[in-house]
Design a protein around this motif. Sequence first.
Motif, PDB file in Angstrom:
ATOM      1  N   ASP A  65       0.828  -1.217   0.000  1.00  0.00           N
ATOM      2  CA  ASP A  65       0.000   0.000   0.000  1.00  0.00           C
ATOM      3  C   ASP A  65       0.853   1.254   0.000  1.00  0.00           C
ATOM      4  OD1 ASP A  65      -1.620  -2.020   0.677  1.00  0.00           O
ATOM      5  OD2 ASP A  65      -2.210  -1.239   2.653  1.00  0.00           O
ATOM      6  N   GLU A  66       2.080   1.108   0.501  1.00  0.00           N
ATOM      7  CA  GLU A  66       2.934   2.292   0.600  1.00  0.00           C
ATOM      8  C   GLU A  66       3.910   2.384  -0.560  1.00  0.00           C
ATOM      9  OE1 GLU A  66       4.623   1.690   4.502  1.00  0.00           O
ATOM     10  OE2 GLU A  66       2.573   1.348   5.204  1.00  0.00           O
ATOM     11  N   HIS A  67       3.902   1.349  -1.417  1.00  0.00           N
ATOM     12  CA  HIS A  67       4.842   1.329  -2.538  1.00  0.00           C
ATOM     13  C   HIS A  67       4.380   2.333  -3.605  1.00  0.00           C
ATOM     14  CE1 HIS A  67       6.980  -0.209  -6.063  1.00  0.00           C
ATOM     15  NE2 HIS A  67       7.834  -0.731  -5.207  1.00  0.00           N
ATOM     16  N   PRO A  68       5.323   3.099  -4.188  1.00  0.00           N
ATOM     17  CA  PRO A  68       4.919   4.123  -5.159  1.00  0.00           C
ATOM     18  C   PRO A  68       4.129   3.555  -6.346  1.00  0.00           C
ATOM     19  CG  PRO A  68       7.323   3.839  -5.109  1.00  0.00           C
ATOM     20  CD  PRO A  68       6.765   3.110  -3.928  1.00  0.00           C
ATOM     21  N   GLU A  69       4.467   2.376  -6.824  1.00  0.00           N
ATOM     22  CA  GLU A  69       3.750   1.831  -7.986  1.00  0.00           C
ATOM     23  C   GLU A  69       2.714   0.776  -7.611  1.00  0.00           C
ATOM     24  OE1 GLU A  69       7.140   2.429  -8.693  1.00  0.00           O
ATOM     25  OE2 GLU A  69       6.684   4.068 -10.067  1.00  0.00           O
ATOM     26  N   PHE A  70       3.096  -0.131  -6.711  1.00  0.00           N
ATOM     27  CA  PHE A  70       2.184  -1.243  -6.428  1.00  0.00           C
ATOM     28  C   PHE A  70       0.979  -0.834  -5.572  1.00  0.00           C
ATOM     29  CE2 PHE A  70       6.057  -3.727  -7.452  1.00  0.00           C
ATOM     30  CZ  PHE A  70       5.521  -4.429  -8.530  1.00  0.00           C
ATOM     31  N   SER A  71       1.033   0.366  -4.958  1.00  0.00           N
ATOM     32  CA  SER A  71      -0.119   0.791  -4.168  1.00  0.00           C
ATOM     33  C   SER A  71      -1.298   1.096  -5.088  1.00  0.00           C
ATOM     34  CB  SER A  71       0.249   2.015  -3.347  1.00  0.00           C
ATOM     35  OG  SER A  71       0.676   3.043  -4.207  1.00  0.00           O
ATOM     36  N   ASP A  72      -0.991   1.487  -6.324  1.00  0.00           N
ATOM     37  CA  ASP A  72      -2.054   1.753  -7.288  1.00  0.00           C
ATOM     38  C   ASP A  72      -1.631   1.112  -8.606  1.00  0.00           C
ATOM     39  OD1 ASP A  72      -4.273   2.719  -8.558  1.00  0.00           O
ATOM     40  OD2 ASP A  72      -3.417   4.704  -8.916  1.00  0.00           O
ATOM     41  N   PRO A  73      -1.679  -0.225  -8.669  1.00  0.00           N
ATOM     42  CA  PRO A  73      -1.120  -0.917  -9.830  1.00  0.00           C
ATOM     43  C   PRO A  73      -1.845  -0.544 -11.115  1.00  0.00           C
ATOM     44  CG  PRO A  73      -2.377  -2.442  -8.462  1.00  0.00           C
ATOM     45  CD  PRO A  73      -2.286  -1.153  -7.713  1.00  0.00           C
ATOM     46  N   GLY A  74      -1.090  -0.459 -12.199  1.00  0.00           N
ATOM     47  CA  GLY A  74      -1.708  -0.090 -13.471  1.00  0.00           C
ATOM     48  C   GLY A  74      -0.661   0.119 -14.549  1.00  0.00           C
ATOM     49  N   VAL A  75      -1.111   0.736 -15.631  1.00  0.00           N
ATOM     50  CA  VAL A  75      -0.271   0.909 -16.814  1.00  0.00           C
ATOM     51  C   VAL A  75       0.331   2.311 -16.824  1.00  0.00           C
ATOM     52  CG1 VAL A  75      -0.236   0.846 -19.338  1.00  0.00           C
ATOM     53  CG2 VAL A  75      -1.798  -0.648 -18.079  1.00  0.00           C
ATOM     54  N   GLN A  76       1.631   2.378 -17.141  1.00  0.00           N
ATOM     55  CA  GLN A  76       2.280   3.680 -17.257  1.00  0.00           C
ATOM     56  C   GLN A  76       2.980   3.758 -18.596  1.00  0.00           C
ATOM     57  OE1 GLN A  76       4.998   4.089 -13.977  1.00  0.00           O
ATOM     58  NE2 GLN A  76       3.367   3.862 -12.453  1.00  0.00           N
ATOM     59  N   LYS A  77       2.841   4.895 -19.255  1.00  0.00           N
ATOM     60  CA  LYS A  77       3.540   5.085 -20.526  1.00  0.00           C
ATOM     61  C   LYS A  77       4.941   5.557 -20.205  1.00  0.00           C
ATOM     62  CE  LYS A  77       3.266   7.132 -25.025  1.00  0.00           C
ATOM     63  NZ  LYS A  77       2.468   7.575 -26.121  1.00  0.00           N
ATOM     64  N   VAL A  78       5.949   4.870 -20.747  1.00  0.00           N
ATOM     65  CA  VAL A  78       7.314   5.272 -20.413  1.00  0.00           C
ATOM     66  C   VAL A  78       8.106   5.689 -21.637  1.00  0.00           C
ATOM     67  CG1 VAL A  78       7.528   3.958 -18.275  1.00  0.00           C
ATOM     68  CG2 VAL A  78       8.055   2.836 -20.444  1.00  0.00           C
ATOM     69  N   GLY A  79       7.503   5.592 -22.813  1.00  0.00           N
ATOM     70  CA  GLY A  79       8.212   6.006 -24.021  1.00  0.00           C
ATOM     71  C   GLY A  79       7.282   5.868 -25.205  1.00  0.00           C
ATOM     72  N   GLU A  80       7.818   6.174 -26.384  1.00  0.00           N
ATOM     73  CA  GLU A  80       7.051   6.009 -27.612  1.00  0.00           C
ATOM     74  C   GLU A  80       6.727   4.522 -27.749  1.00  0.00           C
ATOM     75  OE1 GLU A  80       5.307   7.573 -31.020  1.00  0.00           O
ATOM     76  OE2 GLU A  80       6.302   8.662 -29.394  1.00  0.00           O
ATOM     77  N   ASN A  81       5.472   4.150 -27.690  1.00  0.00           N
ATOM     78  CA  ASN A  81       5.045   2.737 -27.787  1.00  0.00           C
ATOM     79  C   ASN A  81       5.657   1.836 -26.721  1.00  0.00           C
ATOM     80  OD1 ASN A  81       3.633   3.435 -30.128  1.00  0.00           O
ATOM     81  ND2 ASN A  81       5.480   3.135 -31.361  1.00  0.00           N
ATOM     82  N   GLU A  82       5.993   2.402 -25.588  1.00  0.00           N
ATOM     83  CA  GLU A  82       6.539   1.576 -24.504  1.00  0.00           C
ATOM     84  C   GLU A  82       5.743   1.802 -23.230  1.00  0.00           C
ATOM     85  OE1 GLU A  82      10.770   1.481 -23.640  1.00  0.00           O
ATOM     86  OE2 GLU A  82      11.088   2.013 -25.749  1.00  0.00           O
ATOM     87  N   TYR A  83       5.357   0.704 -22.628  1.00  0.00           N
ATOM     88  CA  TYR A  83       4.507   0.786 -21.440  1.00  0.00           C
ATOM     89  C   TYR A  83       5.035  -0.121 -20.350  1.00  0.00           C
ATOM     90  CZ  TYR A  83       1.386   3.220 -24.527  1.00  0.00           C
ATOM     91  OH  TYR A  83       0.874   4.147 -25.400  1.00  0.00           O
TER      92      TYR A  83
END
Length: 169
Positions: free
Chosen positions: A50-68
Amino acid sequence: MHIHQYEKLWLGMSLLLIVGFIATITYGAVGVGVSMVDDSGGNVDPNALDEHPEFSDPGVQKVGENEYEVYVVARQFIFQPDPIVVPANSTVTFYVTSADVIHGFAVVGTNANTMVIPGEVAEITVEVNEPNEYGIVCHEYCGSGHHTMEGLLRVVPEGEYNASDGGSQ
Ligand SMILES: [Cu+2]
């Protein structure tokens, strides 16, 4: 001592077989880089997701052109988020961890398949091309509801992808 000719032949063939098996294992490990499940994605505290920056709200993040990047939490007996929505023609890296017991994570029809161990983050990358739907299953027995533990990866046409879809529950 006399050793029968056939016995020598069988001994020789057995030795060749052993050498052959060792060679295939060595080739698998060194040549094509087949490796065991590990914590390639790092470690986390399974009790503090719950306190983890990403796993507290798991989901998809765009990190580049066509990269997720997709953060996935497996717990008895669901995958979060579900469904996972990503656009077609992209490279998707999954970071999967467990909040409770050992689970499995396999995106059926792709090469994404890993064990999910509490405290460890498994990292796998797949390329998705055409719009499609892939079932996600848990393949490690994780309790009474194991057979119901499934998720969905939805690959939608690029034009229809809405960044806010990815992490929808
Ligand atoms: Cu399971």
